[in-house]
Scaffold this motif. Structure first.
Motif, PDB file in Angstrom:
ATOM      1  N   HIS A  36     -15.682  98.006   0.295  1.00 42.50           N
ATOM      2  CA  HIS A  36     -16.863  98.614   0.141  1.00 42.50           C
ATOM      3  C   HIS A  36     -17.067 100.134   0.119  1.00 42.50           C
ATOM      4  O   HIS A  36     -17.728 100.803   0.705  1.00 42.50           O
ATOM      5  CB  HIS A  36     -17.797  97.988   1.322  1.00 42.50           C
ATOM      6  CG  HIS A  36     -17.700  96.396   1.308  1.00 42.50           C
ATOM      7  ND1 HIS A  36     -18.365  95.751   0.533  1.00 42.50           N
ATOM      8  CD2 HIS A  36     -17.008  95.814   2.164  1.00 42.50           C
ATOM      9  CE1 HIS A  36     -18.095  94.612   0.781  1.00 42.50           C
ATOM     10  NE2 HIS A  36     -17.349  94.536   1.643  1.00 42.50           N
ATOM     11  N   ASP A  37     -16.069 100.623  -0.657  1.00 38.71           N
ATOM     12  CA  ASP A  37     -16.135 102.273  -0.613  1.00 38.71           C
ATOM     13  C   ASP A  37     -17.217 102.737  -1.609  1.00 38.71           C
ATOM     14  O   ASP A  37     -17.673 102.116  -2.149  1.00 38.71           O
ATOM     15  CB  ASP A  37     -14.560 102.601  -1.480  1.00 38.71           C
ATOM     16  CG  ASP A  37     -13.488 102.251  -0.272  1.00 38.71           C
ATOM     17  OD1 ASP A  37     -13.549 102.453   0.890  1.00 38.71           O
ATOM     18  OD2 ASP A  37     -12.311 101.842  -1.092  1.00 38.71           O
ATOM     19  N   SER A  38     -17.539 103.988  -1.170  1.00 42.19           N
ATOM     20  CA  SER A  38     -18.858 104.500  -1.962  1.00 42.19           C
ATOM     21  C   SER A  38     -18.468 106.116  -1.786  1.00 42.19           C
ATOM     22  O   SER A  38     -17.949 106.448  -0.851  1.00 42.19           O
ATOM     23  CB  SER A  38     -20.084 104.117  -1.214  1.00 42.19           C
ATOM     24  OG  SER A  38     -20.254 104.704   0.024  1.00 42.19           O
ATOM     25  N   GLU A  40     -20.842 107.906  -1.095  1.00 39.42           N
ATOM     26  CA  GLU A  40     -21.311 108.437  -0.083  1.00 39.42           C
ATOM     27  C   GLU A  40     -20.492 108.472   1.329  1.00 39.42           C
ATOM     28  O   GLU A  40     -20.728 109.320   1.804  1.00 39.42           O
ATOM     29  CB  GLU A  40     -22.875 107.685   0.146  1.00 39.42           C
ATOM     30  CG  GLU A  40     -23.693 108.044   1.354  1.00 39.42           C
ATOM     31  CD  GLU A  40     -24.729 106.935   1.888  1.00 39.42           C
ATOM     32  OE1 GLU A  40     -25.157 107.200   3.006  1.00 39.42           O
ATOM     33  OE2 GLU A  40     -25.125 106.388   0.841  1.00 39.42           O
ATOM     34  N   SER A  41     -19.840 107.217   1.324  1.00 33.06           N
ATOM     35  CA  SER A  41     -18.964 107.238   2.591  1.00 33.06           C
ATOM     36  C   SER A  41     -17.796 108.313   2.512  1.00 33.06           C
ATOM     37  O   SER A  41     -17.581 108.893   3.491  1.00 33.06           O
ATOM     38  CB  SER A  41     -18.279 105.980   2.467  1.00 33.06           C
ATOM     39  OG  SER A  41     -19.399 104.852   2.881  1.00 33.06           O
ATOM     40  N   VAL A  42     -17.149 108.628   1.544  1.00 33.81           N
ATOM     41  CA  VAL A  42     -16.064 109.557   1.281  1.00 33.81           C
ATOM     42  C   VAL A  42     -16.786 111.019   1.559  1.00 33.81           C
ATOM     43  O   VAL A  42     -16.166 111.812   2.137  1.00 33.81           O
ATOM     44  CB  VAL A  42     -15.508 109.378   0.100  1.00 33.81           C
ATOM     45  CG1 VAL A  42     -14.305 110.563  -0.343  1.00 33.81           C
ATOM     46  CG2 VAL A  42     -14.777 107.862  -0.152  1.00 33.81           C
ATOM     47  N   ARG A  44     -19.295 111.631   3.360  1.00 29.25           N
ATOM     48  CA  ARG A  44     -19.698 111.701   4.835  1.00 29.25           C
ATOM     49  C   ARG A  44     -18.498 112.157   5.490  1.00 29.25           C
ATOM     50  O   ARG A  44     -18.294 112.826   6.504  1.00 29.25           O
ATOM     51  CB  ARG A  44     -20.302 110.539   5.371  1.00 29.25           C
ATOM     52  CG  ARG A  44     -20.993 110.382   6.669  1.00 29.25           C
ATOM     53  CD  ARG A  44     -21.810 109.232   6.950  1.00 29.25           C
ATOM     54  NE  ARG A  44     -21.289 108.167   6.397  1.00 29.25           N
ATOM     55  CZ  ARG A  44     -21.952 107.384   5.415  1.00 29.25           C
ATOM     56  NH1 ARG A  44     -22.972 107.765   4.993  1.00 29.25           N
ATOM     57  NH2 ARG A  44     -21.473 106.248   5.162  1.00 29.25           N
ATOM     58  N   LEU A  45     -17.249 111.294   5.124  1.00 26.33           N
ATOM     59  CA  LEU A  45     -15.773 111.618   5.674  1.00 26.33           C
ATOM     60  C   LEU A  45     -15.623 113.123   5.693  1.00 26.33           C
ATOM     61  O   LEU A  45     -15.230 113.733   6.671  1.00 26.33           O
ATOM     62  CB  LEU A  45     -14.624 110.825   5.212  1.00 26.33           C
ATOM     63  CG  LEU A  45     -13.460 111.117   5.644  1.00 26.33           C
ATOM     64  CD1 LEU A  45     -13.256 110.623   7.065  1.00 26.33           C
ATOM     65  CD2 LEU A  45     -12.481 110.517   4.675  1.00 26.33           C
ATOM     66  N   ARG A 147     -24.842  96.176   5.720  1.00 24.78           N
ATOM     67  CA  ARG A 147     -23.689  95.616   5.037  1.00 24.78           C
ATOM     68  C   ARG A 147     -23.180  94.540   6.089  1.00 24.78           C
ATOM     69  O   ARG A 147     -22.865  94.756   7.154  1.00 24.78           O
ATOM     70  CB  ARG A 147     -22.742  96.586   5.165  1.00 24.78           C
ATOM     71  CG  ARG A 147     -22.991  97.562   4.161  1.00 24.78           C
ATOM     72  CD  ARG A 147     -21.646  98.501   3.813  1.00 24.78           C
ATOM     73  NE  ARG A 147     -22.313  99.233   2.459  1.00 24.78           N
ATOM     74  CZ  ARG A 147     -21.323 100.369   2.011  1.00 24.78           C
ATOM     75  NH1 ARG A 147     -20.305 100.405   2.844  1.00 24.78           N
ATOM     76  NH2 ARG A 147     -21.626 101.048   1.143  1.00 24.78           N
TER      77      ARG A 147
END
Length: 149
Positions: A36-38, A40-42, A44-45, A147
């Motif tokens: 569930h990588d996105s 947006e998530s990367v 944000r990291l 999720r």
């Protein structure tokens, strides 16, 4: 962080401009495992901790990644991936060395790695780097927000 290496490989911190390339790289080099990588998530990291995403690059191309998460208490390692065409060249070791240096600089005392039970190829790499499976702990998870998978 840029680390020039004699082999033409550089280890650096990932930046926002790397996000799409990193996601595409993970689909190929992480054996297509989609967690569930996105984008947006990367992003944000990277915004939250600009030193967390380590990228190994050769000839302007991503050949390895590692997330070295430090929360002020624990040192967590995720998404160690190396391009299949560049494996067994020490890239994993170089990424892990960079992560471990980062942790020590922040006062970390022990690193833990998230490794799929069925990924026996990864087990060999982690063992070779001095990591051992900790049998007395288990990982408990709960999806948050919308999720639920």
């Amino acid at each position: 962080m840029t680390e020039a290496v004699e082999t033409g490989l550089a280890i650096r911190n990932g930046v926002a401009e790397d996000v799409e390339a990193v996601l595409a790289f993970w689909l190929e080099a992480a054996e297509g495992t989609d967690r569930h990588d996105s984008a947006e998530s990367v992003r944000r990291l990277i915004e939250r901790d600009p030193e967390a995403l380590l990228v190994a690059e050769a000839g302007g191309r991503i050949v390895g990644t590692l997330i070295a998460g430090w929360d002020g208490w624990r040192c967590h390692l995720y998404r160690l991936a190396v391009d299949p065409a560049h494996r067994r060249k020490g890239i994993s070791r170089m990424l892990l060395d960079a992560a471990e240096r980062r942790f020590v600089e922040h006062g970390g005392m022990r690193a833990d790695a998230m490794v799929l039970h069925d990924n026996t190829l990864a087990h060999h790499a982690w063992t070779a780097a001095g990591y051992v499976r900790q049998g007395e702990w288990g990982r408990w998870v709960k999806p948050l927000g919308s999720r639920r998978s």
